[in-house]
Design a protein around this motif. Structure first.
Motif, PDB file in Angstrom:
ATOM      1  N   THR A   4       9.942   5.992   4.722  1.00  0.00           N
ATOM      2  CA  THR A   4       9.531   6.944   5.541  1.00  0.00           C
ATOM      3  C   THR A   4       8.304   6.684   6.447  1.00  0.00           C
ATOM      4  O   THR A   4       7.258   6.047   5.749  1.00  0.00           O
ATOM      5  CB  THR A   4       9.172   8.366   4.774  1.00  0.00           C
ATOM      6  N   ILE A   5       8.034   6.813   7.712  1.00  0.00           N
ATOM      7  CA  ILE A   5       7.049   6.491   8.417  1.00  0.00           C
ATOM      8  C   ILE A   5       6.182   7.861   8.932  1.00  0.00           C
ATOM      9  O   ILE A   5       6.875   8.648   9.418  1.00  0.00           O
ATOM     10  CB  ILE A   5       7.335   5.705   9.882  1.00  0.00           C
ATOM     11  N   TYR A   6       5.033   7.815   8.348  1.00  0.00           N
ATOM     12  CA  TYR A   6       4.143   9.136   8.475  1.00  0.00           C
ATOM     13  C   TYR A   6       3.509   9.005   9.917  1.00  0.00           C
ATOM     14  O   TYR A   6       2.931   8.239  10.229  1.00  0.00           O
ATOM     15  CB  TYR A   6       2.893   9.026   7.647  1.00  0.00           C
ATOM     16  N   LEU A   7       3.636  10.298  10.747  1.00  0.00           N
ATOM     17  CA  LEU A   7       3.319  10.303  12.039  1.00  0.00           C
ATOM     18  C   LEU A   7       2.153  11.072  12.316  1.00  0.00           C
ATOM     19  O   LEU A   7       1.277  10.910  13.230  1.00  0.00           O
ATOM     20  CB  LEU A   7       4.428  10.853  13.115  1.00  0.00           C
ATOM     21  N   ASP A   8       2.019  12.204  11.594  1.00  0.00           N
ATOM     22  CA  ASP A   8       1.067  13.542  12.118  1.00  0.00           C
ATOM     23  C   ASP A   8       0.988  14.333  11.069  1.00  0.00           C
ATOM     24  O   ASP A   8       1.965  14.560  10.120  1.00  0.00           O
ATOM     25  CB  ASP A   8       1.679  14.182  13.237  1.00  0.00           C
ATOM     26  N   GLN A   9      -0.214  14.753  10.580  1.00  0.00           N
ATOM     27  CA  GLN A   9      -0.457  15.793   9.704  1.00  0.00           C
ATOM     28  C   GLN A   9      -1.404  17.011  10.005  1.00  0.00           C
ATOM     29  O   GLN A   9      -2.371  16.582  10.576  1.00  0.00           O
ATOM     30  CB  GLN A   9      -0.913  15.054   8.380  1.00  0.00           C
ATOM     31  N   THR A  10      -1.094  18.138   9.643  1.00  0.00           N
ATOM     32  CA  THR A  10      -2.221  19.125   9.864  1.00  0.00           C
ATOM     33  C   THR A  10      -2.579  19.760   8.393  1.00  0.00           C
ATOM     34  O   THR A  10      -1.693  19.581   7.629  1.00  0.00           O
ATOM     35  CB  THR A  10      -1.903  20.413  10.769  1.00  0.00           C
ATOM     36  N   LEU A  11      -3.712  20.061   8.245  1.00  0.00           N
ATOM     37  CA  LEU A  11      -4.312  20.470   6.621  1.00  0.00           C
ATOM     38  C   LEU A  11      -4.938  21.657   7.108  1.00  0.00           C
ATOM     39  O   LEU A  11      -6.176  21.686   7.948  1.00  0.00           O
ATOM     40  CB  LEU A  11      -4.971  19.287   6.084  1.00  0.00           C
ATOM     41  N   SER A  12      -4.908  22.672   6.237  1.00  0.00           N
ATOM     42  CA  SER A  12      -5.856  23.893   6.266  1.00  0.00           C
ATOM     43  C   SER A  12      -6.387  24.007   4.668  1.00  0.00           C
ATOM     44  O   SER A  12      -5.353  24.212   3.977  1.00  0.00           O
ATOM     45  CB  SER A  12      -5.118  25.169   6.922  1.00  0.00           C
ATOM     46  N   PHE A  13      -7.384  23.786   4.390  1.00  0.00           N
ATOM     47  CA  PHE A  13      -8.016  23.834   3.119  1.00  0.00           C
ATOM     48  C   PHE A  13      -8.322  25.231   2.532  1.00  0.00           C
ATOM     49  O   PHE A  13      -9.066  25.839   3.300  1.00  0.00           O
ATOM     50  CB  PHE A  13      -9.155  23.032   2.880  1.00  0.00           C
ATOM     51  N   LYS A  14      -7.601  26.016   1.688  1.00  0.00           N
ATOM     52  CA  LYS A  14      -7.727  27.407   1.631  1.00  0.00           C
ATOM     53  C   LYS A  14      -8.431  27.497   0.176  1.00  0.00           C
ATOM     54  O   LYS A  14      -9.236  28.707   0.399  1.00  0.00           O
ATOM     55  CB  LYS A  14      -6.264  27.876   0.970  1.00  0.00           C
ATOM     56  N   ARG A  15      -8.698  26.755  -0.717  1.00  0.00           N
ATOM     57  CA  ARG A  15      -9.407  27.072  -1.716  1.00  0.00           C
ATOM     58  C   ARG A  15      -9.868  25.745  -2.533  1.00  0.00           C
ATOM     59  O   ARG A  15      -9.223  24.841  -2.332  1.00  0.00           O
ATOM     60  CB  ARG A  15      -9.037  27.904  -2.836  1.00  0.00           C
ATOM     61  N   PRO A  16     -10.988  25.907  -3.224  1.00  0.00           N
ATOM     62  CA  PRO A  16     -11.300  24.290  -3.858  1.00  0.00           C
ATOM     63  C   PRO A  16     -10.353  24.133  -4.955  1.00  0.00           C
ATOM     64  O   PRO A  16      -9.818  24.988  -5.664  1.00  0.00           O
ATOM     65  CB  PRO A  16     -12.600  24.835  -4.355  1.00  0.00           C
TER      66      PRO A  16
ATOM     67  N   GLN B 272      -2.083  25.426 -10.401  1.00  0.00           N
ATOM     68  CA  GLN B 272      -1.487  25.913 -11.795  1.00  0.00           C
ATOM     69  C   GLN B 272      -1.219  27.674 -11.773  1.00  0.00           C
ATOM     70  O   GLN B 272      -0.533  27.966 -12.496  1.00  0.00           O
ATOM     71  CB  GLN B 272      -1.869  25.394 -12.991  1.00  0.00           C
ATOM     72  N   ASN B 273      -2.159  28.003 -11.044  1.00  0.00           N
ATOM     73  CA  ASN B 273      -2.204  29.565 -10.944  1.00  0.00           C
ATOM     74  C   ASN B 273      -1.349  30.139  -9.800  1.00  0.00           C
ATOM     75  O   ASN B 273      -1.364  31.240  -9.420  1.00  0.00           O
ATOM     76  CB  ASN B 273      -3.465  30.192 -10.967  1.00  0.00           C
ATOM     77  N   ASN B 274      -0.665  29.288  -9.152  1.00  0.00           N
ATOM     78  CA  ASN B 274       0.028  29.466  -7.907  1.00  0.00           C
ATOM     79  C   ASN B 274      -0.524  30.062  -6.671  1.00  0.00           C
ATOM     80  O   ASN B 274      -0.276  30.563  -5.843  1.00  0.00           O
ATOM     81  CB  ASN B 274       1.473  30.527  -8.242  1.00  0.00           C
ATOM     82  N   GLU B 275      -1.829  29.453  -6.606  1.00  0.00           N
ATOM     83  CA  GLU B 275      -2.764  29.928  -5.592  1.00  0.00           C
ATOM     84  C   GLU B 275      -2.831  28.939  -4.629  1.00  0.00           C
ATOM     85  O   GLU B 275      -2.664  27.573  -5.043  1.00  0.00           O
ATOM     86  CB  GLU B 275      -4.126  30.111  -6.104  1.00  0.00           C
ATOM     87  N   GLN B 276      -2.697  29.200  -3.364  1.00  0.00           N
ATOM     88  CA  GLN B 276      -2.406  28.285  -2.230  1.00  0.00           C
ATOM     89  C   GLN B 276      -3.646  27.649  -1.914  1.00  0.00           C
ATOM     90  O   GLN B 276      -4.786  28.138  -1.945  1.00  0.00           O
ATOM     91  CB  GLN B 276      -1.882  28.437  -1.100  1.00  0.00           C
ATOM     92  N   VAL B 277      -3.908  26.027  -2.060  1.00  0.00           N
ATOM     93  CA  VAL B 277      -4.981  25.227  -1.969  1.00  0.00           C
ATOM     94  C   VAL B 277      -5.230  24.660  -0.684  1.00  0.00           C
ATOM     95  O   VAL B 277      -6.114  24.141   0.121  1.00  0.00           O
ATOM     96  CB  VAL B 277      -5.334  24.513  -3.217  1.00  0.00           C
ATOM     97  N   VAL B 278      -3.947  24.333  -0.095  1.00  0.00           N
ATOM     98  CA  VAL B 278      -3.750  23.527   0.969  1.00  0.00           C
ATOM     99  C   VAL B 278      -2.284  23.999   1.717  1.00  0.00           C
ATOM    100  O   VAL B 278      -1.507  24.074   1.143  1.00  0.00           O
ATOM    101  CB  VAL B 278      -3.741  22.189   0.829  1.00  0.00           C
ATOM    102  N   ALA B 279      -2.568  24.280   3.185  1.00  0.00           N
ATOM    103  CA  ALA B 279      -1.254  24.279   3.964  1.00  0.00           C
ATOM    104  C   ALA B 279      -1.501  23.471   5.028  1.00  0.00           C
ATOM    105  O   ALA B 279      -2.517  23.214   5.544  1.00  0.00           O
ATOM    106  CB  ALA B 279      -1.242  25.840   4.314  1.00  0.00           C
ATOM    107  N   GLY B 280      -0.084  23.069   5.538  1.00  0.00           N
ATOM    108  CA  GLY B 280      -0.208  22.268   6.799  1.00  0.00           C
ATOM    109  C   GLY B 280       1.436  21.942   7.261  1.00  0.00           C
ATOM    110  O   GLY B 280       2.236  22.401   6.598  1.00  0.00           O
ATOM    111  N   GLU B 281       1.357  21.062   7.971  1.00  0.00           N
ATOM    112  CA  GLU B 281       2.484  20.354   8.429  1.00  0.00           C
ATOM    113  C   GLU B 281       2.509  18.970   8.735  1.00  0.00           C
ATOM    114  O   GLU B 281       1.570  18.591   9.115  1.00  0.00           O
ATOM    115  CB  GLU B 281       3.177  20.973   9.812  1.00  0.00           C
ATOM    116  N   ALA B 282       3.671  18.194   8.447  1.00  0.00           N
ATOM    117  CA  ALA B 282       3.770  16.764   8.464  1.00  0.00           C
ATOM    118  C   ALA B 282       4.848  16.531   9.482  1.00  0.00           C
ATOM    119  O   ALA B 282       5.869  17.260   9.301  1.00  0.00           O
ATOM    120  CB  ALA B 282       3.971  16.251   7.203  1.00  0.00           C
ATOM    121  N   LYS B 283       4.780  15.339  10.524  1.00  0.00           N
ATOM    122  CA  LYS B 283       5.913  14.858  10.973  1.00  0.00           C
ATOM    123  C   LYS B 283       6.122  13.396  10.600  1.00  0.00           C
ATOM    124  O   LYS B 283       5.015  12.663  10.309  1.00  0.00           O
ATOM    125  CB  LYS B 283       5.474  15.016  12.609  1.00  0.00           C
TER     126      LYS B 283
END
Length: 161
Positions: A85-97, A128-139
């Motif tokens: 796989t060749i990584y091209l792009d990534q967005t990240l949104s940090f939701k919690r520590p 481990q508590n099913n809390e979202q810590v990061v959301a994003g998209e990769a290309k």
């Protein structure tokens, strides 16, 4: 005593379908946090100094945000699409520590397949508590040929203090 060798096998562009998903899980240890600081050069005391972190908004040491991001990279490289796989792009949104001993699970989901083996994947990272810590998209550019190989063995690294 025989050692069990793990195999890495990719999922080619032609094998991927929109909606396919895969996961990758890892727990943040003290050693990994310190090694990440050493490798990245990010020695912000909120990651490394308990007294400093206690006075921060988090009240305790937290992981580097990019440690969580690096788990997405690992999932793309080793699980889906996997080797080649060749990584091209990534967005990240940090939701919690993320804190020491948190176990994070990255879920990758194929959102779109485009020409020239391009694939867009959603990246959802939860603790481990099913809390979202990061959301994003990769290309990525997904591999066109099937690859199956032995997972490389890393040296045992110890921290000297």
């Amino acid at each position: 005593m025989s050692e069990i060798l793990e195999t890495l096998e990719n999922i080619t562009y032609d094998e991927l379908n929109e909606g396919d998903s895969a996961t990758f899980t890892r727990t943040l240890t003290e050693d990994e946090l310190v090694l990440f600081a050493a490798v990245s050069g990010d020695v912000n005391p909120v990651h490394l100094d308990s007294a400093f972190a206690a006075e921060s908004m988090f009240k305790e040491r937290i992981a580097h945000g990019m440690w969580s991001g690096s788990l997405i990279s690992a999932a793309l490289a080793t699980v889906m699409p996997g080797p080649g796989t060749i990584y091209l792009d990534q967005t990240l949104s940090f939701k919690r520590p993320v804190k020491l001993d948190d176990t994070l699970t990255v879920t990758l989901t194929v959102l779109q397949k485009s020409p020239k083996n391009r694939v867009t994947l959603s990246c959802d990272v939860r603790n481990q508590n099913n809390e979202q810590v990061v959301a994003g998209e990769a290309k990525v550019i997904a591999p066109s040929e099937k690859i199956s190989l032995q997972k490389p063995r890393l040296p045992k690294i110890t921290i000297q203090g």
